[in-house]
Enzyme design. Structure first.
Site, PDB file in Angstrom:
ATOM      1  N   LYS A  97       1.851  -9.167  -5.559  1.00 48.57           N
ATOM      2  CA  LYS A  97       1.306 -10.003  -6.634  1.00 48.57           C
ATOM      3  C   LYS A  97       0.386  -9.134  -7.519  1.00 48.57           C
ATOM      4  O   LYS A  97      -0.437  -8.384  -6.996  1.00 48.57           O
ATOM      5  CB  LYS A  97       0.504 -11.154  -5.995  1.00 48.57           C
ATOM      6  CG  LYS A  97       0.281 -12.335  -6.904  1.00 48.57           C
ATOM      7  CD  LYS A  97      -0.253 -13.507  -6.077  1.00 48.57           C
ATOM      8  CE  LYS A  97      -0.402 -14.783  -6.840  1.00 48.57           C
ATOM      9  NZ  LYS A  97      -0.797 -14.707  -8.204  1.00 48.57           N
ATOM     10  N   ASN A 113      -3.688   1.399  -3.503  1.00 46.03           N
ATOM     11  CA  ASN A 113      -2.336   0.857  -3.372  1.00 46.03           C
ATOM     12  C   ASN A 113      -1.396   1.964  -2.928  1.00 46.03           C
ATOM     13  O   ASN A 113      -1.610   3.128  -3.245  1.00 46.03           O
ATOM     14  CB  ASN A 113      -1.889   0.319  -4.749  1.00 46.03           C
ATOM     15  CG  ASN A 113      -0.471  -0.215  -4.740  1.00 46.03           C
ATOM     16  OD1 ASN A 113      -0.078  -0.966  -3.834  1.00 46.03           O
ATOM     17  ND2 ASN A 113       0.317   0.169  -5.732  1.00 46.03           N
ATOM     18  N   HIS A 115       2.512   3.108  -3.349  1.00 41.21           N
ATOM     19  CA  HIS A 115       3.685   2.842  -4.192  1.00 41.21           C
ATOM     20  C   HIS A 115       4.825   3.764  -3.751  1.00 41.21           C
ATOM     21  O   HIS A 115       4.599   4.964  -3.525  1.00 41.21           O
ATOM     22  CB  HIS A 115       3.326   3.093  -5.669  1.00 41.21           C
ATOM     23  CG  HIS A 115       4.428   2.731  -6.598  1.00 41.21           C
ATOM     24  ND1 HIS A 115       4.677   1.430  -6.987  1.00 41.21           N
ATOM     25  CD2 HIS A 115       5.387   3.490  -7.199  1.00 41.21           C
ATOM     26  CE1 HIS A 115       5.722   1.404  -7.796  1.00 41.21           C
ATOM     27  NE2 HIS A 115       6.169   2.642  -7.943  1.00 41.21           N
ATOM     28  N   ASP A 156      -0.269   0.322 -11.596  1.00 42.11           N
ATOM     29  CA  ASP A 156       0.251   1.589 -11.059  1.00 42.11           C
ATOM     30  C   ASP A 156      -0.207   2.824 -11.831  1.00 42.11           C
ATOM     31  O   ASP A 156       0.480   3.847 -11.834  1.00 42.11           O
ATOM     32  CB  ASP A 156       1.799   1.571 -11.004  1.00 42.11           C
ATOM     33  CG  ASP A 156       2.323   0.594  -9.963  1.00 42.11           C
ATOM     34  OD1 ASP A 156       1.604   0.320  -8.990  1.00 42.11           O
ATOM     35  OD2 ASP A 156       3.458   0.110 -10.144  1.00 42.11           O
ATOM     36  N   GLU A 185       5.351   7.104   3.655  1.00 45.25           N
ATOM     37  CA  GLU A 185       4.299   6.180   3.200  1.00 45.25           C
ATOM     38  C   GLU A 185       3.278   5.960   4.308  1.00 45.25           C
ATOM     39  O   GLU A 185       2.070   5.919   4.066  1.00 45.25           O
ATOM     40  CB  GLU A 185       4.906   4.819   2.814  1.00 45.25           C
ATOM     41  CG  GLU A 185       5.665   4.828   1.519  1.00 45.25           C
ATOM     42  CD  GLU A 185       6.108   3.421   1.123  1.00 45.25           C
ATOM     43  OE1 GLU A 185       5.343   2.468   1.284  1.00 45.25           O
ATOM     44  OE2 GLU A 185       7.249   3.290   0.645  1.00 45.25           O
TER      45      GLU A 185
HETATM   46  C1  GAR Z   1       6.466  -0.358   0.712  1.00 44.65           C
HETATM   47  O1  GAR Z   1       7.568   0.451   0.465  1.00 44.65           O
HETATM   48  C2  GAR Z   1       5.450  -0.250  -0.419  1.00 44.65           C
HETATM   49  O2  GAR Z   1       5.357   1.029  -0.945  1.00 44.65           O
HETATM   50  C3  GAR Z   1       6.051  -1.202  -1.418  1.00 44.65           C
HETATM   51  O3  GAR Z   1       6.466  -2.306  -0.651  1.00 44.65           O
HETATM   52  C4  GAR Z   1       6.865  -1.835   0.649  1.00 44.65           C
HETATM   53  C5  GAR Z   1       6.140  -2.656   1.687  1.00 44.65           C
HETATM   54  O4  GAR Z   1       6.573  -2.320   2.978  1.00 44.65           O
HETATM   55  N1  GAR Z   1       5.081  -1.545  -2.402  1.00 44.65           N
HETATM   56  C6  GAR Z   1       5.368  -1.608  -3.691  1.00 44.65           C
HETATM   57  O5  GAR Z   1       6.495  -1.443  -4.137  1.00 44.65           O
HETATM   58  C7  GAR Z   1       4.186  -1.934  -4.609  1.00 44.65           C
HETATM   59  N2  GAR Z   1       4.502  -1.604  -5.963  1.00 44.65           N
HETATM   60  P1  GAR Z   1       5.752  -2.826   4.256  1.00 44.65           P
HETATM   61  O6  GAR Z   1       5.521  -4.324   4.071  1.00 44.65           O
HETATM   62  O7  GAR Z   1       6.694  -2.558   5.416  1.00 44.65           O
HETATM   63  O8  GAR Z   1       4.485  -2.050   4.344  1.00 44.65           O
END
Ligand code: GAR
Length: 202
Positions: A97, A113, A115, A156, A185
């Site tokens: 969100k 954050n 990304h 971002d 990540e």
């Molecule tokens: C992750 O890949 C994170 O980088 C992305 O959502 C995924 C959540 O995975 N976030 C975005 O794209 C934000 N712009 P998770 O729920 O397994 O941590």
């Protein structure tokens, strides 16, 4: 000698929560020391991340956006919850969100954050999860990765704290690329949190 005061984190989630799990595991293993997760907040009722928090005995709450007439009131509720815990850092770990200006301005230099791409490329409104990897693969570039950054009012676009590059391989799909990046990540987010605390900006 008394223990140093632990840094408190609030983690905002919307999905599976593997990044949340990475923080939990790093705290448990001691690689992220003097840190605790005070509260996990989700805007999605079924987010598996909430179950992960529950399983670890970490306080967690689902805040339903439908209970609020607008995003500002929703974010004010989140601010109230986070302030109750007096946290040092707010971590967006797969939180989809978009934050209001009031939220961002409430925690200056205290929101980070993760990304799933090398910002400033492949970021911005609407760029999350698989959409990012789709765009990356479509572009034909040979390298992607992940970025931990401070959250500002430009989506971002805040200062980069930690970035890890990941090669794009012949025949990669959204699934194969996202899995390869997700592994990085988990390490990058923990390193990003450590770096924030060691920079003493928090
Ligand atoms: C992750 O890949 C994170 O980088 C992305 O959502 C995924 C959540 O995975 N976030 C975005 O794209 C934000 N712009 P998770 O729920 O397994 O941590």
């Amino acid at each position: 000698m008394s223990e140093p005061t632990k840094k408190k984190i609030a983690v905002l989630v919307s999905g599976t929560g593997t990044n949340l799990q990475a923080i939990i595991d790093a705290i448990k293993s001691g690689s992220l020391n003097n840190t605790e997760i005070s509260i996990v907040i989700s805007n999605k009722k079924d987010a598996y991340a909430l179950k992960r928090a529950e399983a670890e005995g970490i306080k967690n709450v689902f805040v339903n956006p439908k209970d609020f007439s607008n995003n500002l009131d929703f974010d004010k509720k989140l601010i109230e919850i986070i302030n109750n815990y007096g946290v040092d850092l707010v971590v967006l770990a797969g939180y989809t969100k978009i934050l209001t200006k009031v939220f961002v301005d409430s925690f200056p230099n205290k929101i980070i954050n993760i990304h799933p791409a090398l910002l400033p490329d492949f970021g911005g409104k609407g760029m999350y999860g698989s959409k990012v990897h789709e765009a990356v693969l479509k572009s034909g570039i040979k390298e992607s990765g992940c970025t931990v950054h401070f959250v500002t009012n430009e989506v971002d676009n805040g200062p980069i704290i930690f970035q890890t590059k990941v090669p794009i391989l012949e025949g990669d799909t959204v699934d194969s690329l996202s899995k390869r990046i997700l592994k990085e990540e988990h390490k990058s987010l923990v390193e990003g949190i450590k770096k924030c605390f060691s920079l003493h900006v928090i």
